[in-house]
Structure formats: C-alpha cells, structure tokens
Design a protein around this motif. Structure first.
Motif, PDB file in Angstrom:
ATOM      1  N   ASP A  65       0.826  -1.206   0.000  1.00  0.00           N
ATOM      2  CA  ASP A  65       0.000   0.000   0.000  1.00  0.00           C
ATOM      3  C   ASP A  65       0.863   1.261   0.000  1.00  0.00           C
ATOM      4  O   ASP A  65       0.579   2.222  -0.720  1.00  0.00           O
ATOM      5  N   LEU A  66       1.917   1.265   0.806  1.00  0.00           N
ATOM      6  CA  LEU A  66       2.826   2.412   0.856  1.00  0.00           C
ATOM      7  C   LEU A  66       3.508   2.622  -0.487  1.00  0.00           C
ATOM      8  O   LEU A  66       3.606   3.748  -0.981  1.00  0.00           O
ATOM      9  N   HIS A  67       3.959   1.553  -1.096  1.00  0.00           N
ATOM     10  CA  HIS A  67       4.596   1.621  -2.412  1.00  0.00           C
ATOM     11  C   HIS A  67       3.652   2.251  -3.436  1.00  0.00           C
ATOM     12  O   HIS A  67       4.040   3.155  -4.182  1.00  0.00           O
ATOM     13  N   HIS A  68       2.421   1.781  -3.452  1.00  0.00           N
ATOM     14  CA  HIS A  68       1.459   2.314  -4.420  1.00  0.00           C
ATOM     15  C   HIS A  68       1.042   3.740  -4.084  1.00  0.00           C
ATOM     16  O   HIS A  68       0.788   4.537  -4.991  1.00  0.00           O
ATOM     17  N   ALA A  69       0.978   4.090  -2.835  1.00  0.00           N
ATOM     18  CA  ALA A  69       0.661   5.470  -2.449  1.00  0.00           C
ATOM     19  C   ALA A  69       1.771   6.412  -2.920  1.00  0.00           C
ATOM     20  O   ALA A  69       1.494   7.510  -3.420  1.00  0.00           O
ATOM     21  N   LYS A  70       3.018   5.980  -2.787  1.00  0.00           N
ATOM     22  CA  LYS A  70       4.145   6.805  -3.249  1.00  0.00           C
ATOM     23  C   LYS A  70       4.107   6.966  -4.763  1.00  0.00           C
ATOM     24  O   LYS A  70       4.346   8.060  -5.282  1.00  0.00           O
ATOM     25  N   LEU A  72       1.466   6.832  -6.657  1.00  0.00           N
ATOM     26  CA  LEU A  72       0.346   7.715  -6.952  1.00  0.00           C
ATOM     27  C   LEU A  72       0.713   9.167  -6.676  1.00  0.00           C
ATOM     28  O   LEU A  72       0.403  10.065  -7.459  1.00  0.00           O
ATOM     29  N   GLN A  73       1.406   9.408  -5.568  1.00  0.00           N
ATOM     30  CA  GLN A  73       1.840  10.763  -5.232  1.00  0.00           C
ATOM     31  C   GLN A  73       2.801  11.299  -6.288  1.00  0.00           C
ATOM     32  O   GLN A  73       2.671  12.443  -6.727  1.00  0.00           O
ATOM     33  N   GLU A  74       3.747  10.488  -6.712  1.00  0.00           N
ATOM     34  CA  GLU A  74       4.699  10.915  -7.740  1.00  0.00           C
ATOM     35  C   GLU A  74       3.980  11.243  -9.045  1.00  0.00           C
ATOM     36  O   GLU A  74       4.291  12.234  -9.703  1.00  0.00           O
ATOM     37  N   THR A  76       0.842  12.153  -9.366  1.00  0.00           N
ATOM     38  CA  THR A  76       0.052  13.369  -9.144  1.00  0.00           C
ATOM     39  C   THR A  76       0.931  14.603  -9.270  1.00  0.00           C
ATOM     40  O   THR A  76       0.551  15.580  -9.932  1.00  0.00           O
ATOM     41  N   VAL A  77       2.106  14.571  -8.669  1.00  0.00           N
ATOM     42  CA  VAL A  77       3.041  15.707  -8.768  1.00  0.00           C
ATOM     43  C   VAL A  77       3.432  15.930 -10.223  1.00  0.00           C
ATOM     44  O   VAL A  77       3.459  17.064 -10.705  1.00  0.00           O
ATOM     45  N   ARG A  78       3.722  14.846 -10.946  1.00  0.00           N
ATOM     46  CA  ARG A  78       4.107  14.969 -12.350  1.00  0.00           C
ATOM     47  C   ARG A  78       2.980  15.581 -13.186  1.00  0.00           C
ATOM     48  O   ARG A  78       3.206  16.508 -13.973  1.00  0.00           O
ATOM     49  N   LEU A  79       1.756  15.111 -12.982  1.00  0.00           N
ATOM     50  CA  LEU A  79       0.624  15.634 -13.749  1.00  0.00           C
ATOM     51  C   LEU A  79       0.331  17.089 -13.408  1.00  0.00           C
ATOM     52  O   LEU A  79       0.027  17.888 -14.296  1.00  0.00           O
ATOM     53  N   ARG A  80       0.438  17.455 -12.136  1.00  0.00           N
ATOM     54  CA  ARG A  80       0.219  18.856 -11.756  1.00  0.00           C
ATOM     55  C   ARG A  80       1.293  19.750 -12.351  1.00  0.00           C
ATOM     56  O   ARG A  80       1.015  20.865 -12.782  1.00  0.00           O
ATOM     57  N   SER A  81       2.503  19.273 -12.378  1.00  0.00           N
ATOM     58  CA  SER A  81       3.599  20.038 -12.968  1.00  0.00           C
ATOM     59  C   SER A  81       3.369  20.235 -14.462  1.00  0.00           C
ATOM     60  O   SER A  81       3.560  21.333 -14.988  1.00  0.00           O
ATOM     61  N   GLU A  82       2.942  19.171 -15.133  1.00  0.00           N
ATOM     62  CA  GLU A  82       2.623  19.274 -16.558  1.00  0.00           C
ATOM     63  C   GLU A  82       1.504  20.277 -16.795  1.00  0.00           C
ATOM     64  O   GLU A  82       1.576  21.090 -17.715  1.00  0.00           O
ATOM     65  N   ALA A  83       0.463  20.205 -15.983  1.00  0.00           N
ATOM     66  CA  ALA A  83      -0.669  21.120 -16.137  1.00  0.00           C
ATOM     67  C   ALA A  83      -0.231  22.571 -15.922  1.00  0.00           C
ATOM     68  O   ALA A  83      -0.626  23.464 -16.674  1.00  0.00           O
TER      69      ALA A  83
END
Length: 161
Positions: A65-70, A72-74, A76-83
């Motif tokens: 779960d921690l691995h997948h949460a990380k 997902l967070q990465e 999300t950061v990448r997509l927000r940066s792209e946006a």
C-alpha cells in the motif's frame, strides 16, 4: 557485492505458489479483514489466520500500500507540474500575441512584467516576448488569464502602496 532485497510483497522463500496466489488475491480486496476473506479465498478463518501470520500478510500488504501510495503521489506531482507548465505556456503565448498588437491595444510594460515574473517562476521555459505564438481561440482564452493576472497584480500593488 551487496544483495538486493526483494520487494516485501514478493513471494517469500519457502512460500508455495498456491499460498502466494492467495496472498496476491487477498491484496486486491478492498476489505482485507480475514473474516471477510474466507468466502472469496475459499478457506476457513483459522487457516487464513495461520497463512497470514506465517507469511506476514499484514506487513507485506502495508508495504504494498505504501509503495502504491508513493507511486500515486509521484504521478500526481508529475501531472500537476505538466498542467502548470501548459497553463504558463498558454499565458506566455497570449502575452506574446498581445505584445505584437498595436501599442494602443496593449499595455506593454504590464505584459513585460508578467513575462518576467513567469520566467522567474518557470526558468525551464524559453520566454521570448518578441513574437506571437498563439492565435484565435487559444490566444483569447489565455488573454483572459493575462487580463486577470494584470488586474490582480494592480490590486496587490494598490494594497501595498
């Protein structure tokens, strides 16, 4: 030479393929309470408790779960940066288009300040306000954003002064 540790959710040494398959299936459950897993796994509660304890299902699931949460967070950061990059590029394109307009139609000093501010915020972008890039609808949409940004900058200046 240093050994690379396998992922905690990987098949453990001595764990049978069948037991690992049960663990892997259990990982996919939204409700991982053993009492809720009896039917889907086709095992009695006592057997599930035995497998869970022996093969550390709870610890391995927490690591999974921690691995997948990380991840997902990465993402999300990448997509927000792209946006943000796309938004800033649209504003810059509109600023370039406005700067190319006749002097009576644009406020060059304000747009240059905006371009300089955007350049400071996004140094990786090539910001050159000497030629227009956006036209038509794209320029109109971004132009509204520039107008809002300029108005907000003026409000902030008036509040500080």
């Amino acid at each position: 030479m240093e050994q690379i540790e396998p992922d905690p959710w990987a098949r453990m040494k001595g764990e049978s393929e069948r037991d690992f398959a049960r663990f892997h299936q259990w990982l996919t459950f939204a409700d991982r309470r053993l009492s809720q897993s009896e039917g889907p796994l086709g095992l009695k509660h006592a057997r599930l408790e035995e497998l869970s304890a022996k093969w550390k299902w709870q610890d391995r699931a927490a690591a999974w779960d921690l691995h997948h949460a990380k991840k997902l967070q990465e993402e999300t950061v990448r997509l927000r940066s792209e946006a943000a990059h796309i938004l800033v590029q649209g504003i810059l394109n509109a600023a370039r288009a406005r700067l190319a307009a006749p002097d009576e139609e644009c406020e060059t000093a304000d747009l240059q300040k905006l371009a300089n501010s955007l350049k400071a915020l996004t140094p990786s972008l090539d910001i050159s306000v000497s030629k227009p890039v956006a036209t038509g609808v794209e320029a109109g949409v971004a132009e509204d954003e520039i107008t809002i940004a300029i108005r907000r900058a003026r409000e902030l200046q008036a509040g500080d002064g």
